[in-house]
Write a protein that holds these residues in place. Structure first.
Motif, mmCIF file in Angstrom:
data_model
loop_
_atom_site.group_PDB
_atom_site.id
_atom_site.type_symbol
_atom_site.label_atom_id
_atom_site.label_comp_id
_atom_site.label_asym_id
_atom_site.label_seq_id
_atom_site.Cartn_x
_atom_site.Cartn_y
_atom_site.Cartn_z
ATOM 1 N N LEU A 178 0.829 -1.202 0.000
ATOM 2 C CA LEU A 178 0.000 0.000 0.000
ATOM 3 C C LEU A 178 0.866 1.256 0.000
ATOM 4 O O LEU A 178 0.644 2.184 -0.775
ATOM 5 N N ASP A 179 1.859 1.281 0.887
ATOM 6 C CA ASP A 179 2.773 2.422 0.986
ATOM 7 C C ASP A 179 4.154 1.921 1.395
ATOM 8 O O ASP A 179 4.365 0.714 1.565
ATOM 9 N N ALA A 180 5.085 2.836 1.549
ATOM 10 C CA ALA A 180 6.468 2.459 1.860
ATOM 11 C C ALA A 180 6.574 1.671 3.162
ATOM 12 O O ALA A 180 7.397 0.765 3.285
ATOM 13 N N ALA A 181 5.731 2.010 4.136
ATOM 14 C CA ALA A 181 5.770 1.310 5.424
ATOM 15 C C ALA A 181 5.375 -0.149 5.291
ATOM 16 O O ALA A 181 5.720 -0.971 6.140
ATOM 17 N N GLY A 182 4.671 -0.479 4.216
ATOM 18 C CA GLY A 182 4.209 -1.849 4.038
ATOM 19 C C GLY A 182 5.194 -2.768 3.334
ATOM 20 O O GLY A 182 4.959 -3.972 3.217
ATOM 21 N N ILE A 183 6.302 -2.223 2.851
ATOM 22 C CA ILE A 183 7.313 -3.046 2.183
ATOM 23 C C ILE A 183 8.200 -3.713 3.218
ATOM 24 O O ILE A 183 8.674 -3.060 4.148
ATOM 25 N N GLU A 184 8.429 -4.990 3.066
ATOM 26 C CA GLU A 184 9.219 -5.742 4.037
ATOM 27 C C GLU A 184 10.643 -5.187 4.126
ATOM 28 O O GLU A 184 11.235 -4.778 3.122
ATOM 29 N N ALA A 185 11.166 -5.189 5.337
ATOM 30 C CA ALA A 185 12.479 -4.604 5.601
ATOM 31 C C ALA A 185 13.584 -5.240 4.759
ATOM 32 O O ALA A 185 14.498 -4.546 4.282
ATOM 33 N N ASP A 186 13.500 -6.559 4.554
ATOM 34 C CA ASP A 186 14.560 -7.227 3.791
ATOM 35 C C ASP A 186 14.520 -6.825 2.310
ATOM 36 O O ASP A 186 15.560 -6.781 1.640
ATOM 37 N N VAL A 187 13.322 -6.485 1.796
ATOM 38 C CA VAL A 187 13.202 -6.034 0.411
ATOM 39 C C VAL A 187 13.857 -4.659 0.258
ATOM 40 O O VAL A 187 14.592 -4.406 -0.696
ATOM 41 N N VAL A 188 13.597 -3.771 1.230
ATOM 42 C CA VAL A 188 14.205 -2.439 1.208
ATOM 43 C C VAL A 188 15.723 -2.548 1.342
ATOM 44 O O VAL A 188 16.469 -1.864 0.630
ATOM 45 N N ALA A 189 16.181 -3.417 2.239
ATOM 46 C CA ALA A 189 17.622 -3.594 2.443
ATOM 47 C C ALA A 189 18.302 -4.104 1.182
ATOM 48 O O ALA A 189 19.403 -3.656 0.822
ATOM 49 N N LYS A 197 7.946 4.783 -5.671
ATOM 50 C CA LYS A 197 6.975 5.252 -6.657
ATOM 51 C C LYS A 197 6.575 4.133 -7.613
ATOM 52 O O LYS A 197 5.460 4.120 -8.138
ATOM 53 N N GLU A 198 7.478 3.199 -7.808
ATOM 54 C CA GLU A 198 7.214 2.100 -8.730
ATOM 55 C C GLU A 198 6.399 0.975 -8.093
ATOM 56 O O GLU A 198 5.590 0.336 -8.766
ATOM 57 N N VAL A 199 6.602 0.744 -6.783
ATOM 58 C CA VAL A 199 6.032 -0.471 -6.187
ATOM 59 C C VAL A 199 4.960 -0.252 -5.122
ATOM 60 O O VAL A 199 4.349 -1.214 -4.674
#
Length: 307
Positions: A200-211, A244-246
């Motif tokens: 839904l938003d940046a907070a919803g992306i799993e930490a390992d994906v961001v890392a 913005k993409e995901v």
């Protein structure tokens, strides 16, 4: 050293769009680990972000049902696409979705629930297996509810009411006009079907994906010789682009790419007559994330002939 097969090289090429020789080199570097090879190619600037489309393995149908402020989407798999055109199978999927509306948000709970024609949902699936002659399975089920508002929905690749290849639910909270809210919910659901956001938003992306994304961006920046303070700025800028993409709220709205989904929701508050909160969404694509077992027909014939 891992055995780097042509099939493995092709899979990596399909995921990244990189050249065959680059894919082979990447796999050799990481001892055949496909995900590590994706990152290796990206760090070398030879591939874009890994494609997220699931490897469609299962056939069958996505079923969707909405009642008031509650909606469910289910995936019922079969062995062949032919079964998806079977009237009995289609009715089975519709009935399972209807049952899931009043059942706990859990696959096992749905399987154990009472089926309209008698017995349980699991019994109905087993009966269909015996009649149609193919293995079937309720793979997953997801429910969305709002206390005040609507559940928007959309089915792509429809083969009948509430049945298709992709099913999307969108939860919108608002005290505004239900008809206007439902129309907005359908538009956003269509967007989700097409854009396939990860969260839904940046907070919803799993930490390992961001890392992982941060690591790839940092390696690419360092490889270009940028100093550490510039690398960090490049990484942060790259993450903003990634979001913005995901993420749904930051994606360009497919119905009007000049604005984001969040902006489209905000602008719709005038028509709806009240504030709107985009709470959640769920998207099921048939067979996504399940690897299909490919068969080599020529090899099977040769083996049978003892060649």
């Amino acid at each position: 050293m891992a055995n780097i097969t042509a099939a493995l090289v092709k899979e990596l090429r399909d995921k990244t769009g990189a050249g065959m020789m680059d894919c082979k080199a990447a796999l050799n570097e990481v001892d055949g680990d496909i995900e590590a090879a994706v990152d290796w190619l990206r760090k070398k600037g030879l591939a874009k972000a890994a494609k997220k489309a699931g490897r469609v393995a299962a056939e069958g149908l996505i079923g969707l049902a909405v009642s008031g402020a509650t909606g469910v989407v289910v995936e019922v798999n079969s062995e062949t696409d032919f079964v998806a055109r079977n009237d009995q199978f289609q009715q089975l999927v519709r009935d399972i979705a209807t049952v899931a509306l009043t059942t706990a948000d859990d696959v096992e709970a749905v399987k154990s629930a009472a089926y309209p024609a008698g017995g349980t949902v699991a019994d109905a699936i087993n009966s269909a297996v015996a009649t149609i002659g193919e293995h079937m399975n309720l793979r997953r089920s997801r429910k969305l509810e709002v206390s005040t508002g609507v559940i928007g929905s959309y089915v792509h690749g429809s083969v009948g009411e509430g049945l298709g290849k992709i099913g999307v639910l969108v939860a919108l909270e608002s005290t505004g006009k239900a008809d206007e809210l439902a129309a907005l919910g359908r538009q956003i659901a269509m967007h989700v079907a097409a854009a396939n956001p990860q969260a839904l938003d940046a907070a919803g992306i799993e930490a390992d994906v961001v890392a992982r994304e941060r690591g790839v961006l940092a390696e690419k920046a360092k490889a270009s010789g940028k100093p550490d303070n510039v690398v960090e700025k490049i990484v942060e800028s790259g993450l903003k682009t990634f979001y913005k993409e995901v993420t749904l709220v930051e994606q360009a709205f497919i119905h009007d790419p000049s604005k984001t989904v969040a902006q489209a929701v905000k602008e719709s508050e005038g028509k709806v007559g009240a504030p709107i909160k985009l709470v959640a969404f769920v998207r099921f694509g048939l067979g996504e994330g399940v690897e299909k077992q490919e068969s080599d027909f020529a090899a099977e014939v040769a083996a049978a002939a003892g060649v």
